[in-house]
Design a protein around this motif. Structure first.
Motif: not given
Length: 182
Positions: A108-121
């Motif tokens: 699930s790291f990949f899902v949350f990594a995507s959410l975190n990148i999107a959040a930063a952007v």
């Protein structure tokens, strides 16, 4: 032949947590999509999730995959609310869901990594959710909750590094290319 009395277990007690997590995941998915403004799509998505063969299989076995699905949906709900409202409560809820999902299943790291990148952007490219919460405040809260999540996960997951080193030494590294198709 021996008849051990202390090794018996209850199938219902073992499978019930996964089943309850599956039921909650279906409801949470419908709620998430409804909150995004698509109530009909939320019902349809929940229905498709509920009848998906893999989901129903995992809901009936004693595995943690339905819990991960629930935590990913709840984490996405908290992530969305944190970006819209900017409150500590939603950022903390996102951190808890992120921590529990990655502790349950590291994939699930990949899902949350995507959410975190999107959040930063999103934080860096748009206006603040309210005058009281600036973009800088949002960015600092996002960084803080991710630091807390990392601080909680590192002691739990660092022992796996030794196993990973042993695996890569005996199996010629990771199979990232097409070599495994042979």
């Amino acid at each position: 032949m021996a008849n051990p009395r202390g090794l018996q277990f209850n199938h219902v007690a073992i499978r019930l947590p996964a089943f309850l997590a599956a039921l909650a995941a279906v409801a949470a998915l419908a709620l998430l999509i409804k909150q995004c403004g698509y109530p009909g799509a939320g019902v349809a998505a929940a229905w498709f999730l509920a009848i998906h063969p893999w989901f129903t299989e995992h809901a009936a076995v004693a595995r943690g995959y339905t819990l991960v699905i629930l935590l990913v949906v709840l984490g996405t709900m908290a992530w969305r609310r944190a970006l819209l409202q900017g409150s500590w409560l939603w950022w903390f809820a996102f951190a808890v869901a992120q921590f529990l999902a990655m502790w349950t299943y590291m994939g699930s790291f990949f899902v949350f990594a995507s959410l975190n990148i999107a959040a930063a952007v999103l934080i860096l490219t748009r206006h603040a959710p309210s005058p009281a919460v600036t973009g800088r405040t949002q960015l600092s809260r996002w960084f803080c909750v991710n630091s807390i999540t990392a601080a909680g996960l590192l002691p739990l997951l660092l022992p796996l590094v030794m196993q990973l080193r042993g695996y890569t030494a005996t199996n010629n590294g990771f199979l990232l290319g097409g070599e495994w198709i042979k």
